[in-house]
Write a protein that holds these residues in place. Structure first.
Motif, PDB file in Angstrom:
ATOM      1  N   ARG A   1       4.051   7.689   1.640  1.00  8.96           N
ATOM      2  CA  ARG A   1       4.356   9.131   0.914  1.00  8.96           C
ATOM      3  C   ARG A   1       5.217   9.792   1.700  1.00  8.96           C
ATOM      4  NH1 ARG A   1       0.723   9.123  -4.031  1.00  8.96           N
ATOM      5  NH2 ARG A   1      -0.154   6.791  -4.522  1.00  8.96           N
ATOM      6  N   ARG A   2       6.126  10.576   0.446  1.00 13.74           N
ATOM      7  CA  ARG A   2       6.643  11.645   1.035  1.00 13.74           C
ATOM      8  C   ARG A   2       6.444  13.364   1.428  1.00 13.74           C
ATOM      9  NH1 ARG A   2       9.778  10.857  -3.746  1.00 13.74           N
ATOM     10  NH2 ARG A   2      12.282   9.489  -3.147  1.00 13.74           N
ATOM     11  N   ALA A   3       6.191  13.887   2.531  1.00 14.27           N
ATOM     12  CA  ALA A   3       5.830  15.052   2.646  1.00 14.27           C
ATOM     13  C   ALA A   3       4.923  16.268   2.137  1.00 14.27           C
ATOM     14  CB  ALA A   3       6.737  15.861   3.374  1.00 14.27           C
ATOM     15  N   ASP A   4       5.523  16.113   0.497  1.00 12.28           N
ATOM     16  CA  ASP A   4       4.347  16.539  -0.672  1.00 12.28           C
ATOM     17  C   ASP A   4       4.091  15.196  -0.841  1.00 12.28           C
ATOM     18  OD1 ASP A   4       6.841  14.772  -2.124  1.00 12.28           O
ATOM     19  OD2 ASP A   4       6.778  16.298  -3.235  1.00 12.28           O
ATOM     20  N   PHE A   5       3.334  14.449  -1.014  1.00 12.80           N
ATOM     21  CA  PHE A   5       2.633  13.010  -0.703  1.00 12.80           C
ATOM     22  C   PHE A   5       3.152  12.531  -2.698  1.00 12.80           C
ATOM     23  CE2 PHE A   5      -1.079  16.130   0.849  1.00 12.80           C
ATOM     24  CZ  PHE A   5      -0.827  15.099   2.158  1.00 12.80           C
ATOM     25  N   SER A   6       4.763  12.648  -2.925  1.00 16.24           N
ATOM     26  CA  SER A   6       4.915  11.971  -3.769  1.00 16.24           C
ATOM     27  C   SER A   6       5.398  10.328  -3.506  1.00 16.24           C
ATOM     28  CB  SER A   6       6.080  12.499  -4.068  1.00 16.24           C
ATOM     29  OG  SER A   6       7.518  12.517  -3.540  1.00 16.24           O
ATOM     30  N   ILE A   7       5.668   9.812  -4.021  1.00 15.51           N
ATOM     31  CA  ILE A   7       5.828   7.916  -3.721  1.00 15.51           C
ATOM     32  C   ILE A   7       7.214   8.383  -3.607  1.00 15.51           C
ATOM     33  CG2 ILE A   7       5.943   5.525  -4.609  1.00 15.51           C
ATOM     34  CD1 ILE A   7       2.729   6.629  -6.498  1.00 15.51           C
ATOM     35  N   ASP A   8       7.803   7.292  -2.673  1.00 19.40           N
ATOM     36  CA  ASP A   8       9.342   7.465  -2.759  1.00 19.40           C
ATOM     37  C   ASP A   8       9.570   6.584  -3.202  1.00 19.40           C
ATOM     38  OD1 ASP A   8      11.712   6.620  -1.231  1.00 19.40           O
ATOM     39  OD2 ASP A   8      10.813   6.795   0.770  1.00 19.40           O
ATOM     40  N   GLU A   9      10.086   6.282  -4.395  1.00 21.19           N
ATOM     41  CA  GLU A   9       9.851   5.466  -5.409  1.00 21.19           C
ATOM     42  C   GLU A   9      11.515   4.699  -5.028  1.00 21.19           C
ATOM     43  OE1 GLU A   9      10.646   8.062  -9.005  1.00 21.19           O
ATOM     44  OE2 GLU A   9       8.449   8.366  -9.046  1.00 21.19           O
ATOM     45  N   GLU A  10      12.676   4.958  -4.627  1.00 21.14           N
ATOM     46  CA  GLU A  10      13.560   4.003  -4.095  1.00 21.14           C
ATOM     47  C   GLU A  10      12.596   3.348  -3.257  1.00 21.14           C
ATOM     48  OE1 GLU A  10      13.672   6.761  -4.082  1.00 21.14           O
ATOM     49  OE2 GLU A  10      14.967   7.836  -6.051  1.00 21.14           O
ATOM     50  N   ALA A  11      12.078   3.541  -2.112  1.00 25.44           N
ATOM     51  CA  ALA A  11      11.640   2.668  -1.353  1.00 25.44           C
ATOM     52  C   ALA A  11      10.859   1.728  -1.687  1.00 25.44           C
ATOM     53  CB  ALA A  11      11.195   3.342   0.477  1.00 25.44           C
ATOM     54  N   VAL A  12       9.716   2.114  -2.492  1.00 20.12           N
ATOM     55  CA  VAL A  12       9.256   1.012  -2.887  1.00 20.12           C
ATOM     56  C   VAL A  12       9.956  -0.396  -4.175  1.00 20.12           C
ATOM     57  CG1 VAL A  12       6.997   0.936  -4.544  1.00 20.12           C
ATOM     58  CG2 VAL A  12       7.171   3.200  -3.204  1.00 20.12           C
TER      59      VAL A  12
ATOM     60  N   ASN B   1       1.013  -0.950   0.028  1.00 26.64           N
ATOM     61  CA  ASN B   1       0.405  -0.075  -0.183  1.00 26.64           C
ATOM     62  C   ASN B   1       0.678   1.662   0.031  1.00 26.64           C
ATOM     63  OD1 ASN B   1      -2.213   1.319   0.376  1.00 26.64           O
ATOM     64  ND2 ASN B   1      -2.771   1.292   2.585  1.00 26.64           N
ATOM     65  N   LEU B   2       0.562   2.444  -0.319  1.00 19.30           N
ATOM     66  CA  LEU B   2       1.097   2.987  -1.032  1.00 19.30           C
ATOM     67  C   LEU B   2       0.239   5.021  -0.134  1.00 19.30           C
ATOM     68  CD1 LEU B   2       2.146   3.255  -4.158  1.00 19.30           C
ATOM     69  CD2 LEU B   2       3.451   2.896  -2.178  1.00 19.30           C
ATOM     70  N   PRO B   3       0.141   4.673   1.321  1.00 23.05           N
ATOM     71  CA  PRO B   3      -0.275   5.759   1.905  1.00 23.05           C
ATOM     72  C   PRO B   3       0.302   7.489   1.930  1.00 23.05           C
ATOM     73  CG  PRO B   3       0.457   4.762   3.535  1.00 23.05           C
ATOM     74  CD  PRO B   3       0.777   3.787   1.882  1.00 23.05           C
ATOM     75  N   PRO B   4      -0.519   8.536   2.050  1.00 15.44           N
ATOM     76  CA  PRO B   4      -2.024   8.663   2.435  1.00 15.44           C
ATOM     77  C   PRO B   4      -2.778   8.242   0.456  1.00 15.44           C
ATOM     78  CG  PRO B   4      -1.371  10.669   2.007  1.00 15.44           C
ATOM     79  CD  PRO B   4       0.166  10.136   1.934  1.00 15.44           C
ATOM     80  N   THR B   5      -4.258   7.107   0.821  1.00 17.36           N
ATOM     81  CA  THR B   5      -4.444   6.722  -1.201  1.00 17.36           C
ATOM     82  C   THR B   5      -5.841   6.477  -0.928  1.00 17.36           C
ATOM     83  OG1 THR B   5      -4.121   5.824  -2.786  1.00 17.36           O
ATOM     84  CG2 THR B   5      -3.322   4.619  -1.348  1.00 17.36           C
ATOM     85  N   PHE B   6      -6.710   5.622  -1.803  1.00 14.56           N
ATOM     86  CA  PHE B   6      -8.007   5.367  -1.313  1.00 14.56           C
ATOM     87  C   PHE B   6      -8.272   4.525  -0.193  1.00 14.56           C
ATOM     88  CE2 PHE B   6     -11.500   3.459  -3.745  1.00 14.56           C
ATOM     89  CZ  PHE B   6     -12.497   4.179  -2.922  1.00 14.56           C
ATOM     90  N   SER B   7      -9.067   4.273   1.282  1.00 18.74           N
ATOM     91  CA  SER B   7      -8.908   3.249   2.325  1.00 18.74           C
ATOM     92  C   SER B   7      -9.640   2.299   1.152  1.00 18.74           C
ATOM     93  CB  SER B   7      -9.484   4.418   3.001  1.00 18.74           C
ATOM     94  OG  SER B   7     -10.738   4.054   2.666  1.00 18.74           O
ATOM     95  N   VAL B   8     -10.133   2.519   0.751  1.00 20.74           N
ATOM     96  CA  VAL B   8     -10.836   0.318   0.622  1.00 20.74           C
ATOM     97  C   VAL B   8     -10.205  -0.042  -0.035  1.00 20.74           C
ATOM     98  CG1 VAL B   8     -12.664  -0.129  -1.208  1.00 20.74           C
ATOM     99  CG2 VAL B   8     -13.415   1.766  -0.601  1.00 20.74           C
ATOM    100  N   TYR B   9      -8.416   0.322  -0.247  1.00 17.08           N
ATOM    101  CA  TYR B   9      -7.318  -0.847  -0.435  1.00 17.08           C
ATOM    102  C   TYR B   9      -7.137  -1.565  -0.346  1.00 17.08           C
ATOM    103  CZ  TYR B   9      -6.750   2.560  -4.803  1.00 17.08           C
ATOM    104  OH  TYR B   9      -6.938   3.517  -5.876  1.00 17.08           O
ATOM    105  N   GLU B  10      -6.658  -0.995   1.133  1.00 18.14           N
ATOM    106  CA  GLU B  10      -6.486  -1.159   2.335  1.00 18.14           C
ATOM    107  C   GLU B  10      -7.408  -2.107   2.974  1.00 18.14           C
ATOM    108  OE1 GLU B  10      -4.032  -1.149   6.899  1.00 18.14           O
ATOM    109  OE2 GLU B  10      -4.339   0.986   5.372  1.00 18.14           O
TER     110      GLU B  10
END
Length: 377
Positions: free
Chosen positions: A130-141, A106-115
């Motif tokens: 996600r990061r503070a600006d809501f971008s995905i932490d791509e390297e971590a994923v 899961n990549l929160p915050p995102t649509f709660s229904v997924y979890e």
């Protein structure tokens, strides 16, 4: 016996999904299309609906609609699955690729229904915030996927409720890095003009989810569809509920999809209004809007929960995320008609700073041509 045994243990701690619909003059909380289906198209829908035999079961797979969607996307019928809204298809994914001993990323915050779907199906949930600006932490994923135990993930693009697209290069990196099922939720892609659909031919582990609820004004009908390889669609068809899409909804969706070009002016209006609303939010001190490629804007401000109440008292209903994890202090406003957007900006300005002389762009005075669209994108 006067009692009942407890429900399944995975329900413990789960809260029913509640979007908290309330009556209001400006309904800007649910990311709906602010314009209903036009009268001419509505008449065509009714002509089709009256021919539906209500005493017969519907086509269980909605094959006529599958054919229309497949042709428009350069696919075969076997690469399309129709569901009772995107929500049913998301649950089907959790049933088919989740379950005990399996893992959802899961990549929160995102649509709660997924979890929620993962937990309902006994699927382990690994969250990569996600990061503070809501971008995905791509390297971590990508690093987490390299461990090899993830069975499926959902990348929402544009993301709900934060609004921004996922980078196409990142999605391709994910597809190359794992054999997990990668669902790209494109519920709002008509407002972003970006899709990963062309990559279906090269990636068997890609599925693209879409809906009729947003751009096509059919939130009340419940119709969604998924594009994927034949193998993925075949597995999902095993777990979907029989006759889940009723015959009336199929008829409505066929007419709308055949006439989807008629919705283009409304979609363009939402895109233009989105730029104007973001500009208006930036003009109000203390309000921080986040970039959006969808038909809504997330913004942060102090005492957001009280602001929500004050907006509602003025007839404007937005979505309150201020107490949600990762979204503290945030509210989300759908893009409505120009008049609804004016009412929202005016009410928020009054709440945030009183009736002081700060100019908020109006629908009648703002230039909304190429420069505005460029800012939005």
């Amino acid at each position: 016996m006067r009692s009942v045994r407890p429900a399944a243990p995975q329900l413990a701690g789960l809260e029913p999904y509640d979007p908290k619909y309330l009556p209001a003059c400006a309904l800007l909380s649910a990311n709906e299309n602010p314009r209903d289906v036009g009268e001419k198209l509505r008449r065509e829908i009714m002509r089709e609906v009256v021919r539906v035999p209500l005493n017969r079961y519907p086509d269980p797979l909605a094959n006529d609609l599958r054919d229309l969607i497949a042709e428009a996307n350069g696919l075969s019928r076997e690469q399309v699955l129709v569901g009772n809204g995107g929500d049913e298809l998301l649950f089907d994914v959790a049933l088919a690729w989740g379950g005990p001993g399996r893992t959802f990323l899961n990549l929160p915050p995102t649509f709660s229904v997924y979890e929620a779907n993962a937990r309902l199906t006994g699927t382990a949930v690994v969250s990569m915030p996600r990061r503070a600006d809501f971008s995905i932490d791509e390297e971590a994923v990508l690093a987490r996927l390299a461990e090899g135990d993830v069975d499926y993930l959902v990348i929402t693009s544009p993301n709900n409720p934060t609004g921004a697209l996922a980078r196409e290069e990142f999605v391709l990196s994910v597809l190359d890095a794992t054999d997990a099922l990668v669902v790209v939720d494109e519920a709002y892609f008509e407002f972003s003009r970006r899709t990963v659909r062309p990559y279906l031919a090269q990636h068997e582990n890609l599925a693209v989810l879409r809906t009729f609820s947003k751009a096509f004004s059919l939130a009340g009908v419940r119709m969604g569809y998924l594009l994927a390889g034949e193998r993925v669609v075949r597995e999902l068809a095993k777990v979907r509920q029989p006759y889940s899409v009723d015959a009336v909804s199929q008829a409505v969706a066929r007419v709308v999809y055949e006439n989807r070009a008629e919705f283009e002016p409304g979609i363009q209006s939402v895109i233009e209004e989105r730029a104007r609303v973001v500009e208006g939010l930036r003009a109000i001190p203390g309000v921080t809007p986040f970039p959006s490629d969808a038909n809504y804007v997330l913004f942060r401000m102090e005492d957001a929960s009280s602001v929500w109440e004050a907006l509602y008292a003025r007839g404007v209903l937005v979505r309150d995320f201020s107490r949600a994890r990762y979204l503290e202090g945030c509210l989300r406003a759908s893009i409505g008609t120009p008049e609804e957007n004016d009412a929202f900006l005016r009410a928020l300005r009054e709440v945030a700073m009183g009736k002081c002389d700060v100019r908020v762009p109006s629908a009648r005075t703002t230039e909304r041509a190429d420069a505005a669209e460029a800012r939005a994108d």
